[in-house]
Scaffold this motif. Sequence first.
Motif, PDB file in Angstrom:
ATOM      1  N   ASP A 137      -1.526  12.415  38.719  1.00  0.00           N
ATOM      2  CA  ASP A 137      -2.038  13.774  38.904  1.00  0.00           C
ATOM      3  C   ASP A 137      -2.074  14.477  37.558  1.00  0.00           C
ATOM      4  OD1 ASP A 137      -3.005  15.969  40.389  1.00  0.00           O
ATOM      5  OD2 ASP A 137      -1.659  15.433  42.036  1.00  0.00           O
ATOM      6  N   HIS A 138      -3.121  15.264  37.355  1.00  0.00           N
ATOM      7  CA  HIS A 138      -3.341  15.949  36.086  1.00  0.00           C
ATOM      8  C   HIS A 138      -3.790  17.367  36.361  1.00  0.00           C
ATOM      9  CE1 HIS A 138      -3.952  11.646  35.582  1.00  0.00           C
ATOM     10  NE2 HIS A 138      -3.557  11.782  34.331  1.00  0.00           N
ATOM     11  N   LEU A 139      -3.303  18.315  35.560  1.00  0.00           N
ATOM     12  CA  LEU A 139      -3.621  19.717  35.781  1.00  0.00           C
ATOM     13  C   LEU A 139      -4.203  20.347  34.525  1.00  0.00           C
ATOM     14  CD1 LEU A 139      -0.420  20.918  37.686  1.00  0.00           C
ATOM     15  CD2 LEU A 139      -2.625  20.281  38.674  1.00  0.00           C
ATOM     16  N   ARG A 140      -5.306  21.069  34.715  1.00  0.00           N
ATOM     17  CA  ARG A 140      -5.848  21.921  33.659  1.00  0.00           C
ATOM     18  C   ARG A 140      -4.934  23.143  33.563  1.00  0.00           C
ATOM     19  NH1 ARG A 140      -9.617  26.352  34.044  1.00  0.00           N
ATOM     20  NH2 ARG A 140     -10.695  26.674  32.060  1.00  0.00           N
ATOM     21  N   ALA A 141      -4.465  23.451  32.359  1.00  0.00           N
ATOM     22  CA  ALA A 141      -3.453  24.492  32.194  1.00  0.00           C
ATOM     23  C   ALA A 141      -3.972  25.860  32.610  1.00  0.00           C
ATOM     24  CB  ALA A 141      -2.976  24.541  30.745  1.00  0.00           C
ATOM     25  N   PHE A 142      -3.102  26.640  33.262  1.00  0.00           N
ATOM     26  CA  PHE A 142      -3.430  28.011  33.630  1.00  0.00           C
ATOM     27  C   PHE A 142      -2.422  28.995  33.056  1.00  0.00           C
ATOM     28  CE2 PHE A 142      -1.357  25.839  37.211  1.00  0.00           C
ATOM     29  CZ  PHE A 142      -0.165  26.558  37.310  1.00  0.00           C
ATOM     30  N   THR A 143      -1.478  28.515  32.251  1.00  0.00           N
ATOM     31  CA  THR A 143      -0.568  29.374  31.515  1.00  0.00           C
ATOM     32  C   THR A 143      -0.513  28.865  30.087  1.00  0.00           C
ATOM     33  OG1 THR A 143       1.746  30.096  31.251  1.00  0.00           O
ATOM     34  CG2 THR A 143       1.380  27.982  32.330  1.00  0.00           C
ATOM     35  N   ASN A 144      -0.352  29.770  29.128  1.00  0.00           N
ATOM     36  CA  ASN A 144      -0.332  29.394  27.724  1.00  0.00           C
ATOM     37  C   ASN A 144       0.995  28.810  27.276  1.00  0.00           C
ATOM     38  OD1 ASN A 144      -2.980  30.052  26.846  1.00  0.00           O
ATOM     39  ND2 ASN A 144      -2.469  32.218  26.866  1.00  0.00           N
ATOM     40  N   ASP A 145       1.982  28.737  28.152  1.00  0.00           N
ATOM     41  CA  ASP A 145       3.280  28.192  27.785  1.00  0.00           C
ATOM     42  C   ASP A 145       3.342  26.713  28.162  1.00  0.00           C
ATOM     43  OD1 ASP A 145       5.900  27.616  27.246  1.00  0.00           O
ATOM     44  OD2 ASP A 145       6.760  29.216  28.450  1.00  0.00           O
ATOM     45  N   PRO A 146       3.332  25.799  27.181  1.00  0.00           N
ATOM     46  CA  PRO A 146       3.380  24.371  27.497  1.00  0.00           C
ATOM     47  C   PRO A 146       4.632  23.957  28.264  1.00  0.00           C
ATOM     48  CG  PRO A 146       2.736  24.708  25.208  1.00  0.00           C
ATOM     49  CD  PRO A 146       3.198  26.040  25.734  1.00  0.00           C
ATOM     50  N   VAL A 147       5.741  24.655  28.058  1.00  0.00           N
ATOM     51  CA  VAL A 147       6.982  24.314  28.755  1.00  0.00           C
ATOM     52  C   VAL A 147       6.838  24.574  30.250  1.00  0.00           C
ATOM     53  CG1 VAL A 147       9.418  24.923  29.031  1.00  0.00           C
ATOM     54  CG2 VAL A 147       8.450  24.634  26.740  1.00  0.00           C
ATOM     55  N   VAL A 148       6.388  25.763  30.619  1.00  0.00           N
ATOM     56  CA  VAL A 148       6.192  26.089  32.041  1.00  0.00           C
ATOM     57  C   VAL A 148       5.128  25.186  32.648  1.00  0.00           C
ATOM     58  CG1 VAL A 148       5.421  27.880  33.648  1.00  0.00           C
ATOM     59  CG2 VAL A 148       6.969  28.469  31.773  1.00  0.00           C
ATOM     60  N   MET A 149       4.038  24.962  31.918  1.00  0.00           N
ATOM     61  CA  MET A 149       2.963  24.115  32.434  1.00  0.00           C
ATOM     62  C   MET A 149       3.448  22.693  32.667  1.00  0.00           C
ATOM     63  SD  MET A 149      -0.071  24.763  33.414  1.00  0.00           S
ATOM     64  CE  MET A 149      -0.349  23.544  34.708  1.00  0.00           C
ATOM     65  N   THR A 150       4.321  22.199  31.786  1.00  0.00           N
ATOM     66  CA  THR A 150       4.860  20.843  31.957  1.00  0.00           C
ATOM     67  C   THR A 150       5.760  20.763  33.175  1.00  0.00           C
ATOM     68  OG1 THR A 150       4.772  20.487  29.561  1.00  0.00           O
ATOM     69  CG2 THR A 150       6.147  18.989  30.833  1.00  0.00           C
ATOM     70  N   ARG A 151       6.599  21.766  33.373  1.00  0.00           N
ATOM     71  CA  ARG A 151       7.475  21.771  34.551  1.00  0.00           C
ATOM     72  C   ARG A 151       6.640  21.758  35.836  1.00  0.00           C
ATOM     73  NH1 ARG A 151      11.299  26.397  32.073  1.00  0.00           N
ATOM     74  NH2 ARG A 151      12.785  25.062  30.950  1.00  0.00           N
ATOM     75  N   ILE A 152       5.598  22.561  35.851  1.00  0.00           N
ATOM     76  CA  ILE A 152       4.751  22.628  37.044  1.00  0.00           C
ATOM     77  C   ILE A 152       4.031  21.304  37.260  1.00  0.00           C
ATOM     78  CG2 ILE A 152       2.705  23.727  38.035  1.00  0.00           C
ATOM     79  CD1 ILE A 152       3.624  26.328  36.629  1.00  0.00           C
ATOM     80  N   ALA A 153       3.445  20.759  36.206  1.00  0.00           N
ATOM     81  CA  ALA A 153       2.685  19.513  36.335  1.00  0.00           C
ATOM     82  C   ALA A 153       3.577  18.354  36.765  1.00  0.00           C
ATOM     83  CB  ALA A 153       1.984  19.190  35.018  1.00  0.00           C
ATOM     84  N   ALA A 154       4.785  18.301  36.222  1.00  0.00           N
ATOM     85  CA  ALA A 154       5.697  17.214  36.587  1.00  0.00           C
ATOM     86  C   ALA A 154       6.123  17.332  38.045  1.00  0.00           C
ATOM     87  CB  ALA A 154       6.921  17.233  35.671  1.00  0.00           C
ATOM     88  N   ASN A 155       6.490  18.521  38.486  1.00  0.00           N
ATOM     89  CA  ASN A 155       6.883  18.699  39.887  1.00  0.00           C
ATOM     90  C   ASN A 155       5.697  18.502  40.824  1.00  0.00           C
ATOM     91  OD1 ASN A 155       9.787  19.426  40.262  1.00  0.00           O
ATOM     92  ND2 ASN A 155       9.276  20.942  38.685  1.00  0.00           N
ATOM     93  N   HIS A 156       4.512  18.852  40.351  1.00  0.00           N
ATOM     94  CA  HIS A 156       3.296  18.638  41.146  1.00  0.00           C
ATOM     95  C   HIS A 156       3.072  17.143  41.388  1.00  0.00           C
ATOM     96  CE1 HIS A 156      -0.771  19.538  42.569  1.00  0.00           C
ATOM     97  NE2 HIS A 156      -1.174  18.496  41.858  1.00  0.00           N
TER      98      HIS A 156
END
Length: 719
Positions: free
Chosen positions: A447-466
Amino acid sequence: MHSSPLPLTRDLVLIGGGHTHALVLRMWGMNPLAGVRVTVIDPVPATAYSGMLPGFVAGHYSRRELDIDLVKLARFAGARLITGPAVAIDPVDQTVTVPGREPVAYDVASIDIGITSAMPALKGFSEHGVPAKPLGPFADAWTKHLAFNPSEPVAVIGGGIAGCELSMAMAHALRVKGSDAPVHLLERGILLSDNSESAQRKIRKSMADLGITLHENVQISEINATALVLADGTTIQASFITGAAGAKAYDWLGTSGLNLHNGFVSVNPRLQSSVDNVFATGDCAHMIDTPRPKAGVFAVRQAPVLFQNLRAALGTDKWAEYKPQSDYLKLVSLGQKSALAEKFGLTFTGPLLWQWKNRIDQKFMEKFRDLPQMEQPTVPAEIAHGMKDALGDKPMCGGCGAKVGPTTLSAVLSHLPAPLRTDIRSTIGDDAATMVVGGVEQVLTTDHLRAFTNDPVVMTRIAANHALGDIWAMGAEPQGATVNLVLPRLSDTLMGRTLHEIMQTAHEVLSDAGAAIVGGHSSVGDELTIGFSITGLCHQPPITVAGAKAGAAIILTKPIGSGTIMAAEMQGQAEGHIVTKALDLMCQSQARAADILKQAQAMTDVTGFGLAGHIGNICKSSGTGAVLRIADIPLMEGAAELAQNGVRSSLYPQNKAAFPELPDTPETALLFDPQTAGGLLAVIDAQSAEGTLNALKIAGYQAAIIGEITENPDQIELA
């Protein structure tokens, strides 16, 4: 995400969301410096405007009017917002420490964190008192007291302007509430000793008119749950106790290595500290050449100078100096809609001065309320047929809102032949592929996500849990993972910083889930995309979407609404605290929930196709139907109001088109809202449903039983 054809080469980190930094962010959004990545660090998603605090306490302003929304402001400026407290800065390594994440690197930094209260040093204050700063927590505490305990006495410690304004505002609010609760103001010296005699006399009269009891030349020995105890043994009853005295610098500045004056960062006329690439402004700074009292008027007027000098330090080399005025207009709220004005020793009072102050404050806040919204790409004069339909009428969402629609995807996948291999046991409708490896069942997902927040840390947490959601939904234990990245154009230094943040965060999330990173791939593109391919091991038969039985209960482990909230955030319509709470929910691990739901008849995670799409997949695969109780479906805070206002994710139309039989109303809209890192949707035997739900709630999930499985194939009904 803001994308640019030019690479980013420098990191500017703004520590604190004070008034100066807020104005700088607005200026930056209007005139950004190409190549600079901006980061804002603040403990909260909205910062309260000090000039309107007394008016808020008195009841003249709502909380929404009081706050500067840092989430909206950061979006406008193209900045990432880190919601957490800065607790250290290292000028040698050029990093800022924020608990719970890797240090934030900078090339240029600025500090605007205001001041804190020395009140906790008073015995019992930390347990029973509420400091007037930070303003946000104080405003929350006062709102709660006024709503639930208006008949209880109030005490304010500190007889300066701030203490007097607060006590008058509180007294007025209580009177409007119909309460005659006493309001006490305590000062260890003489009230308003730094003000003119005329100002003292007029403010004392206003306080007397409001029935405020003054206690001057008193020493407080301790505070308990119901009273203040003075040094002479006198007890003053009070259940709400605040402190507007004893302001001091934050302790962590003392370990910064920067030159300080009484704990405050010493700055030159350029607002530079003793380290050239670290600036400071507002109340946390001390101007070496032109010392001035702590007042918001200086912070506001420092903003243009700081903006120019940050740009100079980052590459423009055009410097400016701040020259503060010798005196400034002091406008003091008097509780009711009346104010006192003082300058050059002259004082005036009256309602017209409050109206004048209100106009000044409203003009300042309008700078942050009217921010331009994100625009669609410019369309050439001559375009091919279908271009306008393909672009749509709103910016494309990120996360699962950017997925291919269910109708299009199903049509393509339906033409694929069934797997020929005998060691593949899954079907396309399952959350993950099921394979037999050496006699052990293993699941695989990507699964891959196009970022919707400018914070790579938060985006990584979301993408990994997704991505992990697919493994957990199959009842498997995460095993190995590869990381797949598309990074925007960055200098080598910023590329290294970004990769470090992403990989450290991915390691943290995946290792907590029991998985290990075993490789990956990266490339450079227009914007950030984060993805994971993950395997999992099944120690019991995999849970699929095909086992639901009529009469079973449907449980959802997480509220829905993330697609609507993030679409609204992109359009500047979502309040910052709503966005922050939605991001927190998207970061929530479903590992414990999956363990509790191991006996589910069928299970999936709610992602891009929305709640309706995923319950529809269970029903189609199981040969059943479902009844969903709309009122029982948990919603993210603010999602229902945004849906009522017509906000929809860009994937919404395709999700709704898959269910033409279901109504398209504001009340049902969130059924078709694409979720990112959504909750688990499980079908549980009716007899064990309540016990399972209680276990989920004890584990910290906002779970609910939202309906039942029926015997009517492919029929989803609403109740």
